[in-house]
Design a protein around this motif. Structure first.
Motif, PDB file in Angstrom:
ATOM      1  N   LEU A 189       0.817  -1.216   0.000  1.00  0.00           N
ATOM      2  CA  LEU A 189       0.000   0.000   0.000  1.00  0.00           C
ATOM      3  C   LEU A 189       0.849   1.264   0.000  1.00  0.00           C
ATOM      4  CD1 LEU A 189      -2.908  -1.039   2.408  1.00  0.00           C
ATOM      5  CD2 LEU A 189      -2.937  -0.888  -0.073  1.00  0.00           C
ATOM      6  N   LEU A 201      -6.029  -1.086  -6.197  1.00  0.00           N
ATOM      7  CA  LEU A 201      -5.442  -0.344  -5.079  1.00  0.00           C
ATOM      8  C   LEU A 201      -6.300   0.871  -4.736  1.00  0.00           C
ATOM      9  CD1 LEU A 201      -1.621  -0.387  -5.904  1.00  0.00           C
ATOM     10  CD2 LEU A 201      -2.721  -1.406  -3.897  1.00  0.00           C
ATOM     11  N   TRP A 209      -5.480  -4.405   0.643  1.00  0.00           N
ATOM     12  CA  TRP A 209      -6.567  -3.693   1.320  1.00  0.00           C
ATOM     13  C   TRP A 209      -7.463  -4.663   2.086  1.00  0.00           C
ATOM     14  CZ3 TRP A 209      -6.926   0.839   3.057  1.00  0.00           C
ATOM     15  CH2 TRP A 209      -6.409   1.941   2.369  1.00  0.00           C
TER      16      TRP A 209
END
Length: 681
Positions: A189, A201, A209
């Motif tokens: 991330l 993303l 996530w």
């Protein structure tokens, strides 16, 4: 020689800005994830520039000039072997003018726009071609004014290099649920490689996530379970039914002119079972408008009074609180009980007497507004605190009523006419016991909803006259009291004047929030008694007003109201046996969202379905008033899209608390950092 280190004052200023974002510890920075990414890992040809997308190219300045009309700005023509593009600065420094001297070679990056001179980059980022290109996508973080992306990235990089990112979850759980490791997820991330799926993303469906959202949901479920357990270690007096005589609740039932629905009976049994425990009840009672929550609250209050305790009912507005008082007082008097009314607007001698009766215990049932939690209000022995429309109060306000008790915590019943979908209740109210009244009182007819353009106003007015001539009464709701040029809404004051003329011979009343408490009470009493046939009102009548003879409601500019508010307003009619109508009068053209709301109102009168659709529009934060209520524990997970993970997190939380409390605590420490403290109230 001047030091290059930042001064203490600058460091303090930066700390203040970081704190504004909730970033105070290294772990805060680690969990401060990007909102989007920029791909600076590769160069593009200028000929590939597309408006609305970012371009990063290397080339040479062909020409530059400062223009003074229509305003001062700097422009430069920048070219590579495939084409050219204009660079433009609306604000610039002499150093930038030096940068843009013809013949100089640079790397530029910015969003492509269509300008007067063709494609252009406004305020592009300029750097040396000799700098190596990044090897990962460039994260863009949530920020605040005065705080640069560079400053945030530096602190996050430090956190990534220094913090322990070992998994809090056993490898067996990670494998069973198909999750990425915590360290891998965080690194992806913050430092995604060019090959990563940028779309997943940014829409938060990427496996990285998923791991972050599951961890957050698990931490929340662990915290809520801990809060529930802690509450059960606290002491409250068990409120038991009397043995030697009939209970006040049973006596009250004999005085009521109606029978309870099966749903009301079920809910009362749940509440009485809670009150019999030695720890404080913490139950949420939800039911649609007109489902009969007030009588359930009254029966709960009777159990407290049976045990020599006081019961208090707190509502967010004076009109709603007074409606409760006017309904509860006759019931209390029929049983020989003393019911007291307390609000900030009482005259000083009346207020002094009310406070004395509350403090002495002479007042067994107390009804009021937030005045109940003000300094100077002291209960003799509060056993049950009832809070209506709980989402309108902040956590501290709700808990303050409980703090008024002497020696031991009171039981607490919170009520809401805003039905909460199951998935949301499971996510946010897992520490509460939830009771639902899901049945209409017998004889209640569904309210018919009509959508009418404002161009047909004369027909609507004629319909109002016909409704009154048939013995009914009518609400006419307007959103504003005074004219607003920005919104150009029909005002309550003007509407009252127009309707008084158009409905000559009928008594048209007016009530709005700027009237004094006494004036509002007088108007509402006239409407309730039938003296006023048509009541023009603002949304002060949204909740609590109970006039069974009111069979029609007209809502001006219905497109301006929220879905929950429209449903609450509609709930003011259809409270008797007369067939009722709600006219939603709108001003075209309608936005897509306004069409969605009005269509929902037309298609259903089911409060849970209305709540579900409202939730889709607004999200849980706004739906629950999260800014006030402290429910902003979920930053990343989406309660609806990730509902299946909520269920799995809840199950795992139970297992970890029972079998691995050390793992549970470590996980909570990482994710909550004390933010779960409010739950322990």
């Amino acid at each position: 020689m001047r030091s290059k280190q930042s001064s203490p004052s600058k460091r303090r200023d930066a700390a203040t800005l970081f704190e504004r974002l909730g970033l105070t510890t290294p772990l805060d920075f680690l969990l401060h994830f990007p909102i989007r990414y920029e791909d600076e890992t590769r160069l593009q040809s200028i000929s590939a520039a597309i408006p609305g997308r970012y371009l990063q190219a290397e080339g040479t300045v062909i020409s530059s000039e400062v223009t003074y009309r229509p305003r001062k700005y700097l422009t430069a023509r920048f070219a590579d072997e495939t084409g050219s593009v204009q660079l433009r600065w609306l604000n610039f420094y002499p150093s930038q003018m030096q940068q843009m001297q013809p013949g100089k070679r640079w790397r530029v990056r910015g969003e492509v726009r269509a300008g007067y001179q063709g494609l252009e980059l406004v305020h592009p980022k300029v750097s040396s071609p000799s700098q190596p290109l990044p090897t990962s996508l460039t994260p863009v973080y949530p920020t605040t004014e005065g705080l640069t992306q560079k400053a945030i990235r530096q602190r996050i990089e430090t956190a990534l290099e220094t913090l322990d990112m070992d998994d809090t979850l056993p490898q067996s759980v990670v494998d069973e649920f198909g999750l990425e490791s915590f360290a891998d997820a965080v690194n992806v991330l913050h430092r995604p490689k060019p090959g990563e799926d940028l779309a997943s993303l940014e829409d938060r469906t990427h496996p990285a996530w998923v791991r972050v959202k599951f961890d957050e949901l698990l931490a929340q479920q662990l915290s809520l379970a801990a809060a529930r357990e802690k509450r059960r270690t606290r002491r409250a007096k068990p409120l038991l039914p009397p043995i030697a005589r009939s209970s006040l609740a049973d006596e009250l039932l004999t005085h009521l002119p109606f029978k309870l629905t099966a749903a009301q009976q079920r809910v009362i049994a749940e509440i009485h079972a809670d009150l019999a425990q030695g720890y404080p009840m913490h139950r949420l009672l939800q039911g649609d408008v007109g489902s009969g929550k007030t009588v359930v609250a009254a029966l709960a209050a009777m159990r407290a009074i049976d045990n020599g305790k006081q019961a208090a009912v707190m509502a967010p507005t004076e009109i709603l609180a007074e409606q409760h008082y006017l309904k509860l007082k006759p019931w209390a008097q029929a049983l020989g009980l003393h019911c007291v009314w307390l609000t900030a607007g009482l005259r000083a001698p009346v207020k002094r007497q009310a406070l004395a009766e509350i403090a002495s215990g002479q007042a067994q049932l107390v009804v009021g507004t937030q005045a109940l939690i003000q300094a100077g209000v002291q209960f003799h022995d509060l056993g049950l605190a009832i809070v209506d429309e709980q989402h309108r109060f902040g956590v501290s306000q709700r808990l303050s009523l409980g703090e008024k008790a002497q020696g031991g915590l009171p039981h607490q019943l919170t009520m809401s006419a805003t039905p909460i979908p199951r998935s949301l209740a499971m996510t946010f109210f897992a520490d509460l016991d939830v009771s639902v009244i899901d049945e209409r009182p017998p004889g209640r007819l569904p309210v018919k909803t009509k959508l009418v353009s404002a161009s047909r106003r004369s027909e609507v007015i004629q319909g109002v006259r016909e409704s009154v001539e048939q013995g009914g009464q009518v609400y006419w709701v307007c959103p504003l009291v005074e004219e607003s040029e920005a919104l150009q809404l029909q005002t309550a004051v003007d509407t009252h004047e127009v309707l008084s003329q158009a409905l000559a011979g009928l008594n048209v009343g007016l009530v709005h929030g700027r009237l004094s408490a006494a004036e509002k009470t007088d108007v509402m009493q006239q409407f309730k008694s039938g003296e006023i046939a048509v009541l023009v009102a603002t949304t002060v009548i949204e909740v609590g007003v109970d006039v069974p003879n009111a069979s029609q409601m007209v809502i001006e500019h219905a497109e301006r109201f929220g879905l929950a508010q429209l449903h609450q307003l509609r709930g003011r009619v259809g409270r008797g046996t007369r067939e009722s109508v709600c006219v939603l009068m709108y001003e075209p053209p309608l936005s897509a969202e306004a069409k969605y709301r009005l269509r929902a109102m037309y298609e259903t009168d089911d409060g849970f379905e209305i709540a579900r659709r409202d939730l889709q529009l607004r999200g849980p934060g706004e739906f629950l008033g999260a800014r006030q209520s402290g429910l902003s524990l979920l930053r990343f997970a989406d309660f609806e899209a990730d509902a299946h993970w909520v269920t799995r997190a809840k199950e795992l939380a139970r297992t970890l608390r029972q079998d691995h409390p050390d793992i549970a605590q470590r996980h909570v420490d990482r994710w909550m950092q004390g933010r779960e403290a409010y739950l322990n109230g």
